[in-house]
Design a protein around this motif. Structure first.
Motif, PDB file in Angstrom:
ATOM      1  N   UNK A 105       0.830  -1.210   0.000  1.00  0.00           N
ATOM      2  CA  UNK A 105       0.000   0.000   0.000  1.00  0.00           C
ATOM      3  C   UNK A 105       0.864   1.260   0.000  1.00  0.00           C
ATOM      4  N   UNK A 106       1.979   1.229   0.753  1.00  0.00           N
ATOM      5  CA  UNK A 106       2.862   2.393   0.811  1.00  0.00           C
ATOM      6  C   UNK A 106       3.488   2.667  -0.546  1.00  0.00           C
ATOM      7  N   UNK A 107       3.816   1.601  -1.271  1.00  0.00           N
ATOM      8  CA  UNK A 107       4.448   1.757  -2.582  1.00  0.00           C
ATOM      9  C   UNK A 107       3.432   2.042  -3.678  1.00  0.00           C
ATOM     10  N   UNK A 108       2.233   1.459  -3.545  1.00  0.00           N
ATOM     11  CA  UNK A 108       1.196   1.597  -4.582  1.00  0.00           C
ATOM     12  C   UNK A 108      -0.122   1.908  -3.875  1.00  0.00           C
ATOM     13  N   UNK A 109      -0.424   3.183  -3.641  1.00  0.00           N
ATOM     14  CA  UNK A 109      -1.617   3.538  -2.858  1.00  0.00           C
ATOM     15  C   UNK A 109      -2.939   3.204  -3.541  1.00  0.00           C
ATOM     16  N   UNK A 110      -2.984   3.277  -4.866  1.00  0.00           N
ATOM     17  CA  UNK A 110      -4.245   3.053  -5.583  1.00  0.00           C
ATOM     18  C   UNK A 110      -3.956   2.418  -6.933  1.00  0.00           C
ATOM     19  N   UNK A 111      -4.911   1.642  -7.434  1.00  0.00           N
ATOM     20  CA  UNK A 111      -4.776   1.025  -8.750  1.00  0.00           C
ATOM     21  C   UNK A 111      -6.105   1.092  -9.485  1.00  0.00           C
ATOM     22  N   UNK A 112      -6.028   0.986 -10.799  1.00  0.00           N
ATOM     23  CA  UNK A 112      -7.237   0.902 -11.617  1.00  0.00           C
ATOM     24  C   UNK A 112      -7.677  -0.538 -11.815  1.00  0.00           C
ATOM     25  N   UNK A 113      -6.702  -1.443 -11.895  1.00  0.00           N
ATOM     26  CA  UNK A 113      -6.971  -2.870 -12.113  1.00  0.00           C
ATOM     27  C   UNK A 113      -6.218  -3.672 -11.064  1.00  0.00           C
ATOM     28  N   UNK A 114      -6.953  -4.472 -10.304  1.00  0.00           N
ATOM     29  CA  UNK A 114      -6.352  -5.358  -9.296  1.00  0.00           C
ATOM     30  C   UNK A 114      -6.591  -6.796  -9.723  1.00  0.00           C
ATOM     31  N   UNK A 115      -5.501  -7.527  -9.912  1.00  0.00           N
ATOM     32  CA  UNK A 115      -5.599  -8.940 -10.272  1.00  0.00           C
ATOM     33  C   UNK A 115      -5.005  -9.759  -9.136  1.00  0.00           C
ATOM     34  N   UNK A 116      -5.859 -10.446  -8.399  1.00  0.00           N
ATOM     35  CA  UNK A 116      -5.424 -11.315  -7.303  1.00  0.00           C
ATOM     36  C   UNK A 116      -5.128 -12.698  -7.854  1.00  0.00           C
ATOM     37  N   UNK A 117      -3.853 -12.912  -8.159  1.00  0.00           N
ATOM     38  CA  UNK A 117      -3.417 -14.184  -8.728  1.00  0.00           C
ATOM     39  C   UNK A 117      -2.643 -15.037  -7.733  1.00  0.00           C
ATOM     40  N   UNK A 118      -2.158 -14.427  -6.664  1.00  0.00           N
ATOM     41  CA  UNK A 118      -1.348 -15.157  -5.689  1.00  0.00           C
ATOM     42  C   UNK A 118      -2.086 -16.399  -5.197  1.00  0.00           C
ATOM     43  N   UNK A 119      -1.386 -17.529  -5.208  1.00  0.00           N
ATOM     44  CA  UNK A 119      -2.007 -18.758  -4.719  1.00  0.00           C
ATOM     45  C   UNK A 119      -0.992 -19.878  -4.610  1.00  0.00           C
ATOM     46  N   UNK A 120      -1.328 -20.856  -3.804  1.00  0.00           N
ATOM     47  CA  UNK A 120      -0.508 -22.062  -3.665  1.00  0.00           C
ATOM     48  C   UNK A 120      -1.390 -23.272  -3.927  1.00  0.00           C
ATOM     49  N   UNK A 121      -0.771 -24.367  -4.316  1.00  0.00           N
ATOM     50  CA  UNK A 121      -1.509 -25.613  -4.513  1.00  0.00           C
ATOM     51  C   UNK A 121      -0.562 -26.775  -4.295  1.00  0.00           C
ATOM     52  N   UNK A 122      -1.136 -27.944  -4.097  1.00  0.00           N
ATOM     53  CA  UNK A 122      -0.351 -29.153  -3.918  1.00  0.00           C
ATOM     54  C   UNK A 122      -1.258 -30.306  -3.558  1.00  0.00           C
ATOM     55  N   UNK A 123      -0.789 -31.504  -3.789  1.00  0.00           N
ATOM     56  CA  UNK A 123      -1.600 -32.686  -3.489  1.00  0.00           C
ATOM     57  C   UNK A 123      -1.329 -33.160  -2.066  1.00  0.00           C
ATOM     58  N   UNK A 124      -2.377 -33.720  -1.454  1.00  0.00           N
ATOM     59  CA  UNK A 124      -2.274 -34.188  -0.068  1.00  0.00           C
ATOM     60  C   UNK A 124      -3.445 -35.124   0.187  1.00  0.00           C
ATOM     61  N   UNK A 125      -3.217 -36.304   0.767  1.00  0.00           N
ATOM     62  CA  UNK A 125      -4.333 -37.168   1.138  1.00  0.00           C
ATOM     63  C   UNK A 125      -5.281 -36.414   2.066  1.00  0.00           C
ATOM     64  N   UNK A 126      -6.579 -36.421   1.805  1.00  0.00           N
ATOM     65  CA  UNK A 126      -7.523 -35.589   2.554  1.00  0.00           C
ATOM     66  C   UNK A 126      -7.436 -35.715   4.062  1.00  0.00           C
ATOM     67  N   UNK A 127      -7.285 -36.926   4.566  1.00  0.00           N
ATOM     68  CA  UNK A 127      -7.293 -37.106   6.015  1.00  0.00           C
ATOM     69  C   UNK A 127      -5.965 -36.736   6.664  1.00  0.00           C
ATOM     70  N   UNK A 128      -4.974 -36.398   5.851  1.00  0.00           N
ATOM     71  CA  UNK A 128      -3.670 -36.003   6.381  1.00  0.00           C
ATOM     72  C   UNK A 128      -3.462 -34.491   6.381  1.00  0.00           C
ATOM     73  N   UNK A 129      -4.442 -33.731   5.881  1.00  0.00           N
ATOM     74  CA  UNK A 129      -4.317 -32.273   5.855  1.00  0.00           C
ATOM     75  C   UNK A 129      -4.489 -31.748   7.283  1.00  0.00           C
TER      76      UNK A 129
END
Length: 264
Positions: free
Chosen positions: A77-101
């Motif tokens: 925010x200090x470096x970029x106070x305002x924008x016209x277009x915001x693209x929230x692309x940040x994300x992580x993914x990975x495989x994991x057995x459901x009961x082990x999460x």
């Protein structure tokens, strides 16, 4: 259709590589000033250099920060106070057995894939609405609608992102600001190559490994191949434009027909 974003500035999170960098490049090609973000200054500098090579004369800045934390967001925010277009692309993914999460992993996926986007929308949306123009785009996934058994924590986070997008679109109703999600299908990035090789024979050459992954793990894809990042970027650039002014509150699919539905 000629999309002209001259005079607009666009912030793309998680943009030192892959889909994020492709989106930033597409926006720069359309004339936007682009801000890249990521945690590694070296990778950001390399990404900015690559973008300038591809789009000579592009206006590109890079902010190194950890957007999974309030402190990192404050640096942005200090470096970029305002924008016209915001693209929230940040994300992580990975495989994991459901009961082990673990509880910690559930929280990490929510904090990274959902809360980081919500936090930035909370900051950047009000100036957009006061100005009477803006675009918020959240990069979701087919996994939001077709939860993979091997990564339900990831699917959960992307489903939550769709809900947040729809809610913020209502908050921006009638202001000239649009808020949309882009549902990306299985996409070819370096991280996805690693993920593919977690699920298929590591000795296979890439083209065969990709086909085997699609056959065994994503058989419902009508494209029958991984999507290239530039194909996701094309949709984002369109939704960032004046031409997309009547599209808001939507979950727009760029999934290669992966989701078996006639509506988004």
């Amino acid at each position: 259709m000629r999309i002209d974003l001259t005079g607009r500035n666009a912030l793309v999170t998680g943009s030192s590589q892959g889909i994020g960098l492709a989106i930033a490049t597409g926006l720069a090609e359309s004339g936007a000033e682009v801000v890249l973000t990521g945690r590694s200054r070296d990778r950001l500098d390399a990404a900015a250099g690559s973008l300038r090579d591809q789009v000579p004369g592009a206006a590109v800045t890079a902010v190194a920060c950890d957007l999974t934390t309030e402190e990192g967001a404050a640096e942005l925010y200090a470096a970029v106070p305002a924008v016209d277009v915001l693209v929230n692309n940040l994300g992580i993914f990975g495989s994991r057995p459901p009961l082990e999460i673990t509880d910690e992993e559930w929280r990490t996926y929510f904090d990274t894939n959902v809360l980081s986007a919500v936090r930035l929308i909370r900051h950047y949306l009000p100036p957009m609405t006061r100005k009477g123009w803006g675009r918020v785009l959240n990069i979701a996934s087919d996994s939001a609608l077709v939860i993979p058994a091997e990564m339900i924590h990831y699917g959960m986070s992307k489903t939550a992102l769709l809900a947040a997008s729809r809610g913020f679109a209502k908050e921006a109703a009638g202001t000239g600001v649009t808020v949309n999600s882009v549902i990306a299908g299985p996409t070819h990035t370096g991280g996805v190559e690693d993920f593919v090789y977690e699920l298929v024979d590591r000795d296979l050459p890439w083209e065969r490994a990709q086909r085997e992954f699609m056959r065994l793990h994503r058989p419902q894809s009508l494209l029958q191949r991984l999507i290239e990042p530039e194909e996701i970027a094309s949709m984002v650039v369109y939704l960032s434009s004046v031409q997309a002014s009547a599209t808001t509150g939507a979950a727009v699919r760029v999934d290669g027909g992966y989701v078996d539905s006639i509506v988004p």
